[in-house]
Design an enzyme around this catalytic site. Structure first.
Site, PDB file in Angstrom:
ATOM      1  N   ASP A  52       0.945  -1.288  -0.108  1.00 28.68           N
ATOM      2  CA  ASP A  52      -0.113   0.105   0.077  1.00 28.68           C
ATOM      3  C   ASP A  52       0.782   1.341  -0.117  1.00 28.68           C
ATOM      4  OD1 ASP A  52      -3.174  -1.002   1.322  1.00 28.68           O
ATOM      5  OD2 ASP A  52      -1.312  -2.411   1.657  1.00 28.68           O
ATOM      6  N   THR A 149      -6.975  -4.566   0.190  1.00 26.78           N
ATOM      7  CA  THR A 149      -6.106  -5.267   0.696  1.00 26.78           C
ATOM      8  C   THR A 149      -6.343  -6.429   1.507  1.00 26.78           C
ATOM      9  OG1 THR A 149      -5.185  -2.896   1.226  1.00 26.78           O
ATOM     10  CG2 THR A 149      -4.119  -4.255   2.482  1.00 26.78           C
TER      11      THR A 149
END
Ligand SMILES: Nc1ncnc2c1ncn2[C@@H]1O[C@H](COP(=O)(O)OS(=O)(=O)O)[C@@H](OP(=O)(O)O)[C@H]1O
Ligand SMILES: [Mg+2]
Ligand SMILES: [Mg+2]
Ligand SMILES: [Mg+2]
Length: 381
Positions: A52, A149
């Site tokens: 990320d 995610t």
């Protein structure tokens, strides 16, 4: 030919390819070793990983290099708080390392690469710069460095999503989907795509077998898909791309609807009721991330519905790229009241009426909006 945004689209597509290669590296490491420290929990208990932050740094850096940092306004999901904490030294060095590894490959796509590897403070600065607030005027980029995610850490579907907004309208959308299988039957979260990853290193796999980047420019009436640029191979640019188009199915009995995997993210009981009311008979296709938008744009599913719990405010980075790609591929995206999503009011989709409805065409869309209207009062959302 409309050349507006041509350079922006070119850079954005290439940056997403580089970002996807970063994600693939991190996901492989995550799944192959006990790299438990590579996943952190945010305040809302959602996961955040080296990928990320790494993608946010890389995209921010590449956009700034290409257009000048004073010209780039970026709204993105991650901040540097957890990363700058003294206890995160190892994590931060993993981010810096993977960012440099991947930027090294950016030049093969004709992008700038740093003269010398980026240092810690440059990487932190690139992540920190993505703190614009959006709004109704001017231009800004919107980035979800890793969308889904949870799917990413589970070795499943996830997406890198980059969009450009001008005066409140999404004008460009780019969606990188590294685990998107060519065979749509493998799209469901029940499949574990990483189990096939040995193919990625064999050198003889079909480029189209898994992983793609989709993109579209508002008003063009076209959406495109290309295979991921293979790592460590010189490719010719412009790189091969196929036109994609939504499904032509308008009979609910033949249609597939997709929705989030996690019950906490969307009311699956309510969508099951809607599906029953409109005659959607197939099992829902539960997929992590904006790959759901990709599935509609590519014609692999007909409907995507999301009804978050009351009080949850959808963020613009979870939708911007997907919306323009679906629309240009011929689909319809609105809230549950039938109104377009409003990207002009900051980081949230303010004023969103209940949920999001994405369809391949207006026939299915009207039926679903009608069903929401008829069944809302009796639901317990
Ligand atoms: N409570 C709640 N309700 C609704 N939506 C939420 C919620 N919490 C988070 N999010 C956002 O959902 C993003 C993931 O959405 P998905 O459609 O991929 O959901 S799922 O993982 O398949 O369940 C996810 O995006 P990423 O954080 O980029 O993964 C979040 O922005
Ligand atoms: Mg997201
Ligand atoms: Mg994200
Ligand atoms: Mg997140």
């Amino acid at each position: 030919m409309d050349e507006r945004f041509a350079q922006e689209l070119d850079v954005a597509v290439k940056a997403v390819h580089v970002a996807c290669s970063l994600c693939q590296r991190v996901q492989r490491r995550l799944l192959s070793s006990a790299a438990g420290d590579a996943v952190l929990s945010k305040d809302d208990d959602s996961p955040v990983t080296v990928a990320d932050w790494g993608v946010q740094a890389i995209v921010s850096w590449l956009l700034s290099e290409s257009f000048g940092s004073q010209n780039v306004s970026l709204v993105a999901e991650e901040d540097v708080c957890a990363l700058s904490d003294p206890s995160s030294v190892k994590l931060l060095s993993s981010v810096v390392e993977v960012v440099n590894e991947c930027l090294d490959g950016a030049s093969k796509l004709g992008l700038h690469k740093p003269i010398k590897p980026l240092g810690t403070s440059e990487v932190l600065e690139a992540i920190r710069r993505c703190n614009a607030n959006g709004g109704p005027h001017g231009r800004f980029w919107v980035l979800d460095p890793v969308d889904g995610t949870l799917g990413f850490v589970r070795g499943n579907q996830y997406a890198v999503a980059l969009a450009l907004i001008e005066d409140g309208q999404v004008v460009l959308g780019v969606l990188g989907c590294p685990n998107y299988p060519l065979n749509k039957e493998l799209l469901s979260y029940h499949h574990q795509p990483h189990q096939n990853q040995s193919k990625l290193t064999s050198g003889s796999y079909d480029l189209w077998e898994k992983g793609c980047v989709m993109y579209a420019k508002r008003g063009s009436g076209k959406a495109w898909m290309q295979p991921l640029v293979p790592q460590d191979v010189q490719v010719e640019w412009p790189y091969e791309a196929k036109l994609i188009r939504v499904s032509s199915v308008d009979d609910p009995a033949m249609a597939t609807f997709c929705e989030p995997v996690e019950k906490a993210n969307s009311n699956q009981t309510f969508t099951a009721g809607l599906a029953h009311t409109v005659g959607l008979r197939k099992q829902p296709l539960r997929v992590y991330s904006m790959v759901k938008y990709a599935a509609i744009a590519r014609g692999d599913a007909e409907v995507f519905m999301k009804f978050a719990r009351c009080g949850y405010k959808e963020k613009i980075w979870d939708h911007a790229a997907g919306v323009v790609i679906v629309q240009e591929a011929g689909g319809v995206v609105t809230d549950a009241g039938g109104r377009p999503l409003d990207f002009s009011r900051g980081v949230f989709l303010e004023g969103l009426d209940r949920g999001i409805i994405v369809c391949c065409g207006s026939t299915l869309h009207e039926k679903i909006v009608g069903a929401v209207y008829a069944s809302w009062d009796s639901s317990n959302l």
